[in-house]
Design a protein around this motif. Structure first.
Motif, PDB file in Angstrom:
ATOM      1  N   UNK A  25       0.837  -1.204   0.000  1.00 54.63           N
ATOM      2  CA  UNK A  25       0.000   0.000   0.000  1.00 54.63           C
ATOM      3  C   UNK A  25       0.869   1.251   0.000  1.00 54.63           C
ATOM      4  N   UNK A  26       1.895   1.258   0.857  1.00 51.98           N
ATOM      5  CA  UNK A  26       2.789   2.423   0.923  1.00 51.98           C
ATOM      6  C   UNK A  26       3.490   2.637  -0.416  1.00 51.98           C
ATOM      7  N   UNK A  27       3.905   1.566  -1.069  1.00 51.63           N
ATOM      8  CA  UNK A  27       4.538   1.664  -2.381  1.00 51.63           C
ATOM      9  C   UNK A  27       3.592   2.299  -3.395  1.00 51.63           C
ATOM     10  N   UNK A  28       2.354   1.821  -3.410  1.00 55.41           N
ATOM     11  CA  UNK A  28       1.379   2.356  -4.363  1.00 55.41           C
ATOM     12  C   UNK A  28       1.088   3.827  -4.099  1.00 55.41           C
ATOM     13  N   UNK A  29       1.003   4.193  -2.829  1.00 62.91           N
ATOM     14  CA  UNK A  29       0.757   5.604  -2.506  1.00 62.91           C
ATOM     15  C   UNK A  29       1.930   6.473  -2.961  1.00 62.91           C
ATOM     16  N   UNK A  30       3.146   5.986  -2.796  1.00 67.72           N
ATOM     17  CA  UNK A  30       4.310   6.745  -3.293  1.00 67.72           C
ATOM     18  C   UNK A  30       4.257   6.865  -4.808  1.00 67.72           C
ATOM     19  N   UNK A  31       3.860   5.765  -5.471  1.00 62.68           N
ATOM     20  CA  UNK A  31       3.781   5.777  -6.928  1.00 62.68           C
ATOM     21  C   UNK A  31       2.713   6.748  -7.431  1.00 62.68           C
ATOM     22  N   UNK A  32       1.705   7.015  -6.606  1.00 66.49           N
ATOM     23  CA  UNK A  32       0.629   7.918  -7.025  1.00 66.49           C
ATOM     24  C   UNK A  32       1.099   9.369  -7.121  1.00 66.49           C
ATOM     25  N   UNK A  33       2.269   9.662  -6.581  1.00 67.90           N
ATOM     26  CA  UNK A  33       2.872  10.979  -6.775  1.00 67.90           C
ATOM     27  C   UNK A  33       1.954  12.120  -6.373  1.00 67.90           C
ATOM     28  N   UNK A  34       1.600  12.956  -7.354  1.00 71.68           N
ATOM     29  CA  UNK A  34       0.814  14.160  -7.081  1.00 71.68           C
ATOM     30  C   UNK A  34      -0.697  13.928  -7.123  1.00 71.68           C
ATOM     31  N   UNK A  35      -1.115  12.692  -7.290  1.00 66.13           N
ATOM     32  CA  UNK A  35      -2.559  12.421  -7.290  1.00 66.13           C
ATOM     33  C   UNK A  35      -3.165  12.875  -5.972  1.00 66.13           C
ATOM     34  N   UNK A  36      -4.381  13.394  -6.048  1.00 62.77           N
ATOM     35  CA  UNK A  36      -5.080  13.826  -4.834  1.00 62.77           C
ATOM     36  C   UNK A  36      -6.020  12.724  -4.350  1.00 62.77           C
ATOM     37  N   UNK A  37      -6.291  12.748  -3.058  1.00 69.30           N
ATOM     38  CA  UNK A  37      -7.149  11.724  -2.463  1.00 69.30           C
ATOM     39  C   UNK A  37      -8.278  12.367  -1.668  1.00 69.30           C
ATOM     40  N   UNK A  38      -9.460  11.793  -1.805  1.00 60.85           N
ATOM     41  CA  UNK A  38     -10.598  12.135  -0.960  1.00 60.85           C
ATOM     42  C   UNK A  38     -11.016  10.835  -0.279  1.00 60.85           C
ATOM     43  N   UNK A  39     -10.445  10.580   0.907  1.00 58.98           N
ATOM     44  CA  UNK A  39     -10.723   9.343   1.636  1.00 58.98           C
ATOM     45  C   UNK A  39     -11.745   9.614   2.735  1.00 58.98           C
ATOM     46  N   UNK A  40     -12.458   8.557   3.133  1.00 61.91           N
ATOM     47  CA  UNK A  40     -13.546   8.753   4.087  1.00 61.91           C
ATOM     48  C   UNK A  40     -14.628   9.633   3.500  1.00 61.91           C
ATOM     49  N   UNK A  41     -14.818   9.507   2.184  1.00 66.54           N
ATOM     50  CA  UNK A  41     -15.760  10.369   1.463  1.00 66.54           C
ATOM     51  C   UNK A  41     -16.783   9.517   0.720  1.00 66.54           C
ATOM     52  N   UNK A  42     -17.892   9.171   1.365  1.00 61.16           N
ATOM     53  CA  UNK A  42     -18.931   8.383   0.689  1.00 61.16           C
ATOM     54  C   UNK A  42     -19.453   9.120  -0.551  1.00 61.16           C
ATOM     55  N   UNK A  43     -19.632   8.376  -1.622  1.00 61.27           N
ATOM     56  CA  UNK A  43     -20.107   8.978  -2.867  1.00 61.27           C
ATOM     57  C   UNK A  43     -21.615   9.174  -2.785  1.00 61.27           C
ATOM     58  N   UNK A  44     -22.055  10.409  -2.999  1.00 67.50           N
ATOM     59  CA  UNK A  44     -23.477  10.733  -2.886  1.00 67.50           C
ATOM     60  C   UNK A  44     -24.158  10.821  -4.244  1.00 67.50           C
ATOM     61  N   UNK A  45     -23.408  11.165  -5.290  1.00 69.17           N
ATOM     62  CA  UNK A  45     -24.012  11.247  -6.622  1.00 69.17           C
ATOM     63  C   UNK A  45     -22.923  11.199  -7.683  1.00 69.17           C
ATOM     64  N   UNK A  46     -23.250  10.560  -8.795  1.00 69.25           N
ATOM     65  CA  UNK A  46     -22.374  10.548  -9.971  1.00 69.25           C
ATOM     66  C   UNK A  46     -23.243  10.863 -11.176  1.00 69.25           C
ATOM     67  N   UNK A  47     -22.872  11.884 -11.918  1.00 68.46           N
ATOM     68  CA  UNK A  47     -23.655  12.306 -13.071  1.00 68.46           C
ATOM     69  C   UNK A  47     -22.744  12.515 -14.264  1.00 68.46           C
ATOM     70  N   UNK A  48     -23.359  12.545 -15.448  1.00 69.14           N
ATOM     71  CA  UNK A  48     -22.584  12.768 -16.668  1.00 69.14           C
ATOM     72  C   UNK A  48     -23.364  13.683 -17.599  1.00 69.14           C
ATOM     73  N   UNK A  49     -22.655  14.630 -18.187  1.00 68.51           N
ATOM     74  CA  UNK A  49     -23.262  15.509 -19.170  1.00 68.51           C
ATOM     75  C   UNK A  49     -22.240  16.474 -19.718  1.00 68.51           C
ATOM     76  N   UNK A  50     -22.428  16.866 -20.951  1.00 68.89           N
ATOM     77  CA  UNK A  50     -21.532  17.823 -21.596  1.00 68.89           C
ATOM     78  C   UNK A  50     -20.080  17.366 -21.566  1.00 68.89           C
ATOM     79  N   UNK A  51     -19.882  16.031 -21.664  1.00 71.31           N
ATOM     80  CA  UNK A  51     -18.534  15.493 -21.735  1.00 71.31           C
ATOM     81  C   UNK A  51     -17.807  15.417 -20.416  1.00 71.31           C
ATOM     82  N   UNK A  52     -18.519  15.676 -19.312  1.00 73.60           N
ATOM     83  CA  UNK A  52     -17.881  15.631 -17.998  1.00 73.60           C
ATOM     84  C   UNK A  52     -18.639  14.703 -17.056  1.00 73.60           C
TER      85      UNK A  52
END
Length: 394
Positions: free
Chosen positions: A117-144
């Motif tokens: 896990x620590x290796x993978x997190x180091x490999x993620x570099x500048x990626x941002x994380x939102x942990x402990x964040x339950x997903x409330x909605x996922x939508x798609x439109x206008x290419x986003x």
């Protein structure tokens, strides 16, 4: 107002901080993509941490497409061919993580699974994380794709579903990926628990009373055969051979166990000639532990000694020992299943990129896809390979 007003903007949003999601994020971040990884768990890599008895069976050197179940057995070939066990071992070595091979090509950390896990997190570099964040909605439109999770709102032209399947709910696993796939028009191959202990009914109570007894066997379900240990439990059957066979087993069907192994044909007749006064229990104890030998002998109902047994009876007994049928009453379900068979149908995905064919920007990787490996590191290799394929494409 722009379609992403009020949303933090990224190049790609990865849903799920498990093996596949982390590897996809690492691969994309290495290409300069601005990546966000979202997970409802507060720590990344929950299944990695508990895998392999805490030492993470992170790959298998014998990885090949025929070690995976899928409605399309050819789908996994491209990703597995482009990111191999040797590639992942090289990454582990670069991070100075000591490892060893156990049996059947299984590679484990010498230390803790948390090193992976620590290796993978180091490999993620500048990626941002939102942990402990339950997903409330996922939508798609206008290419986003727009995702509302925790207290945040995010948007990206690429969305990667990497939230796994419902196996091991105690670590937060759910069927979220399947609901989201349906929302976006992807079809499912019926999911079911896999690599899971099987339960036996009351008619097999004799064997349930052998709880704790293990023996080397070959377990068979359909055309699949696995030669490893089987373990009798207070509820039924477990152990590596049974877990492997469970992925191929369907409710209502039987599984068979070969207790005889590599002994030659007419082995019991040869024993009769060599040891006519031996009891069937004593002879069977040369195959399996004494408690199991006693149970098998009781079911076979042979004579007191081999000399008292007719040759035809011994041949029939040997045939049954070579293919002893059990009719499981069920399995122990997702609570005890290591993985999920079935999932998002590969017919709707590109085998090159894991992208949805009908919706540009949507990707599905890891366990939520209808690709399931054997026990022994294969499912992690699929996570790395499918995550790598998507990470190169987002």
């Amino acid at each position: 107002m722009s379609p992403a007003a009020g949303h933090d903007r990224f190049d790609a949003i990865v849903l799920g901080a498990g093996a596949a999601g982390l590897f996809c994020a690492a691969t994309a971040a290495a290409r300069g993509r601005r990546v966000l990884v979202i997970d409802h768990n507060v720590e990344p890599g929950a299944k990695i941490v508990i895998s392999g008895g805490g030492r993470c069976n992170f790959t298998n050197i014998h990885t090949a497409p025929d070690r995976f179940l899928s409605a399309n057995p050819h789908f996994a070939k491209s990703a597995l061919g482009r990111y191999t066990p040797q590639d992942f071992v090289a990454l582990v070595d670069r991070h100075g993580i000591a490892w060893h091979e156990k049996t059947l090509g299984q590679l484990f950390c010498d230390g803790s699974a948390r090193q992976i896990v620590a290796m993978l997190m180091r490999e993620c570099g500048d990626a941002r994380f939102a942990l402990g964040a339950p997903i409330r909605a996922v939508e798609h439109g206008d290419g986003l794709f727009r995702v509302t999770a925790g207290d945040g709102a995010y948007a990206a032209p690429a969305l990667v579903i990497a939230t796994g399947g419902p196996s091991i709910p105690k670590i937060g696993a759910t069927g979220f990926a399947f609901a989201l796939a349906k929302q976006f028009g992807l079809k499912l191959v019926e999911p079911r628990p896999a690599l899971v202990p099987l339960t036996l009914g009351a008619d097999e109570a004799l064997f349930r009373e052998l709880a704790g007894v293990a023996a080397p066997v070959t377990a068979m379900a359909g055309k699949a055969r696995f030669s490893e240990a089987a373990l009798f439990t207070h509820r039924g059957l477990s152990g590596p051979a049974i877990l492997q066979a469970s992925s191929y087993w369907r409710p209502g069907s039987a599984i068979a166990i070969d207790f005889v192994g590599d002994r030659p044909a007419d082995w019991l007749l040869a024993e009769k000639q060599a040891r006519p006064r031996a009891t069937p229990r004593a002879v069977l104890a040369g195959l399996v532990p004494q408690r199991l030998a006693d149970a098998l002998a009781a079911r076979l109902a042979l004579g007191e000694t081999l000399a008292a047994c007719k040759d035809a009876s011994l041949r029939a007994a040997e045939a049954r020992l070579r293919r002893w049928s059990f009719q499981p009453s069920g399995s122990e379900g997702y609570a005890k299943a290591e993985v999920t068979v079935g999932g998002i149908a590969t017919a709707g995905l590109s085998s090159q990129t894991m992208a949805a064919r009908h919706l540009p920007g949507l990707y599905c990787i890891g366990e939520c896809v209808d690709v399931t490996g054997w026990l022994g590191g294969y499912n992690f290799q699929w996570a790395w390979a499918s995550g790598h394929a998507a990470g190169l494409a987002v």
